[in-house]
Write an enzyme that holds these catalytic residues in place. Structure first.
Site, PDB file in Angstrom:
ATOM      1  N   HIS A 194       0.876  -1.170   0.000  1.00 27.63           N
ATOM      2  CA  HIS A 194       0.000   0.000   0.000  1.00 27.63           C
ATOM      3  C   HIS A 194       0.915   1.222   0.000  1.00 27.63           C
ATOM      4  CE1 HIS A 194      -3.224   2.823   1.005  1.00 27.63           C
ATOM      5  NE2 HIS A 194      -2.437   3.294   1.960  1.00 27.63           N
ATOM      6  N   ASP A 246      -9.105   5.385  -8.468  1.00 27.01           N
ATOM      7  CA  ASP A 246      -9.804   6.246  -9.428  1.00 27.01           C
ATOM      8  C   ASP A 246      -9.168   6.257 -10.808  1.00 27.01           C
ATOM      9  OD1 ASP A 246     -11.895   7.040  -7.788  1.00 27.01           O
ATOM     10  OD2 ASP A 246     -10.720   8.668  -6.900  1.00 27.01           O
ATOM     11  N   SER A 332       7.120  -1.223 -14.172  1.00 25.84           N
ATOM     12  CA  SER A 332       6.158  -2.329 -14.114  1.00 25.84           C
ATOM     13  C   SER A 332       5.525  -2.595 -15.466  1.00 25.84           C
ATOM     14  CB  SER A 332       5.095  -2.057 -13.049  1.00 25.84           C
ATOM     15  OG  SER A 332       4.533  -0.772 -13.195  1.00 25.84           O
TER      16      SER A 332
END
Length: 452
Positions: A194, A246, A332
């Site tokens: 997180h 979002d 990534s």
């Protein structure tokens, strides 16, 4: 093409979040790809020898020359810089729950650079338009371990396939948040994170933004979880999922299989697949993209030949994380055709790659490796997106191709043992949406020092 993270050969699973796990296309000997997803043996808390007893301090001296010659009236990008990257990793205190600290200090120095040649991602640029003479930052994370599970909080260098730093420039990127890594089950490594902020290569602000790189839209938090599993000695599997608040939900799977043919021969097959859909307020607009790549490598003695195919299915490009106030892209994108300059990730893009690696140890020059590859991408069409963050970034029927070459030598013995020198060349040609015409030269020297 926005600040993409080219490939770095630093790799290998370690016992902390700074895994430095790079994309398969960067592997000099593709037949050894299983090393990147193997779950290693890990001493648990019961075997802790102490905070000081297991601590380590390393310093990497890194010299970086970067030169990009860009066509179309755009300014060239050029600089020469030096970095000293120090990393301290403590052991864990003894007892049921062990605690420790990881810390880093980065110092970058301008050797040669000037206004009008900025944008390499190696040096920060001041308000006057000139690269800074030097810059530095420091940070770290606290950690706690119980059994075979470690929880960290602070600044780290994540390397999950859905949330990874880039190590392609002078300095590494970092992100601030929580990270959990657990190896309670044999052959299985589970992790979750997180994160709420990021720092790119040329900023010192630990509270920088987290981005969708191509969309140029920020997200307040990123959450992810996943696992790597060594099913057999030759088969490795991985699965991850992430949520960029979002913006998108993104999922990833990987399968890697090695077929030994003889003592000197092997076949390696590797599959990477991403699925991305918009979520929440959809700040970047509608996203419905599947991106995948498959590659096969044949190794015989000192030679490895690799063939890869990659495809993006969707009206948006395949997008991934960016770090810091400048939004420089992370790492990534574990797809085979994300290479030195281009990602070959445009909407609808189909691309293939042919690559050849040569390990000169087989010819009496241990430490010297050579590589050349050629890639072509076509059928890029960005005209179906007329609104949102991905609108007007690509044309219709765009194309691109890239040729890369690399030579790397690692000193094998003596006072300079482990000193590496790498020459990297890239020639990219394509339509404007793919980055246009670029010629690139990089010379990277790295000298690791183990202080204790």
């Amino acid at each position: 093409m926005l600040n993409k993270p080219s490939i770095c050969s630093q790799a290998g699973l370690q016992n902390k979040v700074t895994l430095h796990l790079t994309k398969p296309a960067s592997i000099s000997n593709f037949a050894t790809i299983a090393l990147f997803v193997t779950v290693p043996a890990w001493a648990g808390q019961s075997e802790s020898r102490g905070f000081i007893e297991e601590s380590s301090l390393t310093v990497l001296a890194k010299n970086y020359y970067f030169n990009t010659d860009r066509a179309g009236g755009r300014s060239n990008q050029k600089d020469w810089s030096q970095a000293f990257i120090a990393n301290y990793e403590s052991g864990f205190t003894q007892g049921l729950i062990g605690v420790g600290v990881d810390a880093f200090t980065y110092w970058g120095i301008k050797l040669d650079a000037g206004s009008g040649r900025t944008g390499t991602g190696n040096l920060p640029v001041g308000d006057d338009g000139d690269p800074d003479n030097e810059y530095a930052r420091a940070g770290g994370a606290v950690k706690a371990r119980i059994s075979n599970t470690i929880l960290r909080y602070g600044q780290m260098s994540p390397s999950a396939p859905v949330f990874a730093q880039s190590v392609s420039r002078l300095m590494p990127q970092t992100a601030t948040g929580f990270h959990l890594l657990s190896k309670e089950i044999d052959r299985l490594a589970v992790e979750a994170g997180h994160f709420t902020s990021g720092t790119d290569q040329v900023n010192t602000n630990r509270d920088g933004e987290l981005w969708a790189t191509y969309a140029l839209v920020t997200t307040p938090t990123v959450d992810y979880a996943g696992a790597r599993y060594k099913a057999t000695d030759n088969l490795n599997l991985a699965a991850f999922g992430s949520r960029f608040e979002d913006i998108w939900n993104q999922y990833y799977i990987n399968a890697n299989y090695i077929v030994p043919l003889s003592k000197a021969q092997a076949l390696t097959f590797d599959l990477n697949l991403y699925r991305t859909t918009d979520t929440g307020n959809a700040s970047a607009g509608s996203i419905d993209t599947t991106a995948g790549g498959i590659q096969a490598a044949y190794k015989v003695s000192a030679h490895t030949v690799t063939l890869a195919y990659q495809q993006v299915d969707g009206e948006q490009p395949f997008d991934y994380v960016g770090f810091g106030d400048t939004g420089r892209s992370g790492g990534s994108i574990f797809l085979p055709n994300s290479v030195q300059y281009s990602d070959f990730n445009g909407p609808g893009e189909k691309s293939w790659q042919l690559r050849y690696d040569l390990n000169m140890a087989g010819y009496g020059v241990p430490g010297l490796t050579l590589m050349v590859r050629h890639l072509r991408g076509q059928d890029i069409d960005g005209t179906h997106v007329t609104q949102g963050a991905y609108a007007n970034k690509y044309g219709e029927d765009d194309k691109e191709f890239e040729t890369d070459a690399e030579a790397r030598y690692v000193v094998q013995s003596g006072h300079a043992k482990d000193l590496s020198v790498r020459l990297r060349l890239a020639w990219h040609r394509g339509d404007a949406g793919t980055g246009g015409d670029q010629d690139q030269v990089r010379v990277i020297t790295e000298y690791p020092l183990n202080i204790f």
